[in-house]
Design a protein around this motif. Sequence first.
Motif, PDB file in Angstrom:
ATOM      1  N   SER A  39     -16.065  -6.721 -18.055  1.00 18.65           N
ATOM      2  CA  SER A  39     -17.232  -7.645 -18.662  1.00 18.65           C
ATOM      3  C   SER A  39     -18.363  -6.687 -19.116  1.00 18.65           C
ATOM      4  O   SER A  39     -19.132  -6.906 -20.111  1.00 18.65           O
ATOM      5  CB  SER A  39     -17.531  -8.508 -17.676  1.00 18.65           C
ATOM      6  OG  SER A  39     -16.472  -9.492 -17.475  1.00 18.65           O
TER       7      SER A  39
ATOM      8  N   ARG B  29     -20.458  -6.418 -22.611  1.00 19.62           N
ATOM      9  CA  ARG B  29     -21.812  -6.656 -22.706  1.00 19.62           C
ATOM     10  C   ARG B  29     -22.566  -5.763 -23.454  1.00 19.62           C
ATOM     11  O   ARG B  29     -23.237  -5.727 -24.226  1.00 19.62           O
ATOM     12  CB  ARG B  29     -22.381  -6.875 -21.585  1.00 19.62           C
ATOM     13  CG  ARG B  29     -23.751  -7.284 -21.248  1.00 19.62           C
ATOM     14  CD  ARG B  29     -24.245  -7.825 -20.041  1.00 19.62           C
ATOM     15  NE  ARG B  29     -24.066  -6.665 -19.280  1.00 19.62           N
ATOM     16  CZ  ARG B  29     -24.779  -5.506 -19.132  1.00 19.62           C
ATOM     17  NH1 ARG B  29     -25.613  -5.312 -20.081  1.00 19.62           N
ATOM     18  NH2 ARG B  29     -24.325  -4.686 -17.966  1.00 19.62           N
TER      19      ARG B  29
ATOM     20  N   GLU C  13     -17.239 -13.594 -17.161  1.00 16.32           N
ATOM     21  CA  GLU C  13     -16.695 -12.811 -16.482  1.00 16.32           C
ATOM     22  C   GLU C  13     -15.754 -13.516 -15.182  1.00 16.32           C
ATOM     23  O   GLU C  13     -14.648 -13.252 -14.866  1.00 16.32           O
ATOM     24  CB  GLU C  13     -17.589 -12.033 -15.342  1.00 16.32           C
ATOM     25  CG  GLU C  13     -17.187 -11.164 -14.433  1.00 16.32           C
ATOM     26  CD  GLU C  13     -18.225 -10.389 -13.694  1.00 16.32           C
ATOM     27  OE1 GLU C  13     -18.241 -10.107 -12.341  1.00 16.32           O
ATOM     28  OE2 GLU C  13     -19.322  -9.803 -14.237  1.00 16.32           O
TER      29      GLU C  13
ATOM     30  N   CYS D 177     -22.820 -14.409 -19.705  1.00 19.37           N
ATOM     31  CA  CYS D 177     -22.000 -13.266 -19.471  1.00 19.37           C
ATOM     32  C   CYS D 177     -21.117 -13.567 -17.982  1.00 19.37           C
ATOM     33  O   CYS D 177     -20.008 -13.105 -17.896  1.00 19.37           O
ATOM     34  CB  CYS D 177     -22.686 -12.132 -19.417  1.00 19.37           C
ATOM     35  SG  CYS D 177     -23.493 -11.660 -21.034  1.00 19.37           S
TER      36      CYS D 177
ATOM     37  N   ALA E 242     -18.814 -15.347 -25.567  1.00 18.62           N
ATOM     38  CA  ALA E 242     -18.458 -14.644 -24.218  1.00 18.62           C
ATOM     39  C   ALA E 242     -17.107 -15.278 -23.871  1.00 18.62           C
ATOM     40  O   ALA E 242     -16.166 -14.551 -23.538  1.00 18.62           O
ATOM     41  CB  ALA E 242     -19.335 -14.957 -23.225  1.00 18.62           C
TER      42      ALA E 242
END
Length: 211
Positions: A171, A175, A134, A130, A69
């Motif tokens: 994001s 994802r 972000e 995640c 990520a």
Amino acid sequence: MPGSSLTDRRKAETRLDIARTAASLFIENGLRATRAEDIARAAGVAPRTFYRYFATKEEAVAPLFAAGAQQWAEAVRGAPAGLSVRDALRHAAARALVPDGDAEALEWVRSLLRMAGESAALRAVWSDACHASEETLISVLAEREGGVGTPSPSPSASPSLELRLVAGVASAAVRVAVETWAAGDDPAEGPAGPAALAVVCVDRLEGFRWP
């Protein structure tokens, strides 16, 4: 201080070693059958050392989720300065979400995301990774915005609504791409891999007003 830097690197290496061991055991023996003590023993550390780094066995794989990520967010930082936000996101997705010599790590992520479908604790770990990505992306986009003639916000300033929205949309697109790939059996490279799917997701946000 150089000593502190070396200590931090060693801690990061230990965390990653434990994460890789945990992922391997989860995949080999199943999430329920694997205990934190099993992970510690296989990683060559004492249980108390394990719990110094992670509160639960599920959290042990957090470094694997976080690495991918954060790699994507940092790839946006490294995109050429002249690119628009949308093109910078496409550029980053095409470069960050590929095996790049570590195809095993992506396959681990695929397996772990499948397990997360039946584990709220593991889903929470993925969600946290995640969200952290972000937050990094918000900072990256603020830097890029400042680099094209618009003053970037001071460290104490709150990100604007637009900046948060752009980071959130971008994001979410990445994802969804990773989770879609993980749900199937396609290889990490190629038109159905996470990188290609992420580019598709960004491209399909045609109605979104990118900065």
